[in-house]
Design an enzyme around this catalytic site. Structure first.
Site, short mmCIF file in Angstrom:
data_model
loop_
_atom_site.label_atom_id
_atom_site.label_comp_id
_atom_site.label_asym_id
_atom_site.label_seq_id
_atom_site.Cartn_x
_atom_site.Cartn_y
_atom_site.Cartn_z
N SER A 50 0.81 -1.22 0.00
CA SER A 50 0.00 0.00 0.00
C SER A 50 0.84 1.27 0.00
CB SER A 50 -0.94 0.02 1.22
OG SER A 50 -0.20 0.12 2.42
N LYS A 91 1.49 3.98 7.13
CA LYS A 91 0.75 4.88 6.24
C LYS A 91 1.35 6.29 6.35
CE LYS A 91 -2.39 1.70 5.30
NZ LYS A 91 -2.45 1.03 3.99
#
Length: 255
Positions: A50, A91
């Protein structure tokens, strides 16, 4: 003759003392760098894709241990939130408490408090066009929370996935356990600072001390090698110095 021998012996002792000091300083820098690094940094393995292309799946990263209150926009953080999963996740902070984060402006960019943010680290989508999100959204982040996005906005399961939940997909700052400073494998080195967020209130985080740690460890290694190599080099030079001891057998006089 005896005075000359004492002088040579004095130089030899001085050289040995200095080489010992050099080795000692080298050991302090070398070991101190590792100890300092162990106290400041925690290694992690990136579990998903991701965060590509910034962080490849399986990459070995070093995250500086920080308090969640230190996290700023643009930081790549390691966090643990039971609602997102039981394992640490990685993230990028797109917005902080009080911000209104939305997507997208006419150029496909993320906006924070109405200001467009350039994100050159994003993976281009189909057709080569880079957009900050394929999913339109507008969220006001609750105080004390962070809105987190992956750099691969086409595959990342991030705050956008949890928008319908409490906090509109944001996570508490207390869930943050580290800020990624460097990628050690594959060896990408320090992460580039997120300049797109620099003009927003609070600015961006300063780089961690990873570069200084590497300098200390490398300097210590060089000093240890130099100090340890003094003895053999000095002995070799002495044997080849005119008037120095000969390595071959001496001819007996008066035989």
């Amino acid at each position: 003759m005896s005075g000359t021998m004492r002088t040579k012996g004095g130089h030899g002792r001085l050289g040995s003392v200095l080489s010992g000091l050099v080795v000692a300083v080298g050991c302090v820098l070398f070991l101190g760098g590792f100890v300092w690094g162990a106290l400041l940094y925690q290694p992690y393995t990136v579990p998903t894709d991701s965060m590509t292309p910034t962080l490849d799946v399986g990459s070995k990263i070093l995250a500086q241990r920080i308090d969640g209150d230190e996290a700023r926009r643009g930081d790549v953080v390691v966090f643990t939130d039971p609602l997102w999963g039981s394992s640490p996740m990685v993230k990028r902070v797109a917005a902080v408490g009080g911000d209104t984060v939305a997507c997208c402006d006419p150029d496909g960019r993320l906006t924070v408090n109405g200001e467009p943010v350039d994100e050159p680290y994003l993976r281009p989508g189909p057709g080569g066009r880079t957009v900050a999100s394929g999913q339109a959204f507008s969220v006001t982040v609750p105080s004390g929370n962070l809105f987190l996005l992956g750099d691969d906005r086409h595959t990342s399961l991030d705050s956008r996935t949890h928008i319908e939940e409490a906090g509109q997909g944001s996570v508490p700052r207390s869930t943050v356990i580290g800020r990624v400073d460097a990628v050690v494998w594959p060896a990408k080195g320090l992460l580039e600072p997120p300049r797109g967020f620099a003009g927003l209130p609070g600015g961006i985080s300063r780089p961690g001390p990873f570069a200084q740690l590497l300098t200390a460890i490398a300097s210590g290694t060089v000093l240890i090698l130099l100090g340890a190599g003094y003895g053999p080099v000095a002995g070799l030079l002495t044997r080849h110095r005119p008037g120095g001891p000969r390595s071959g057998p001496r001819e007996k006089v008066g035989a």
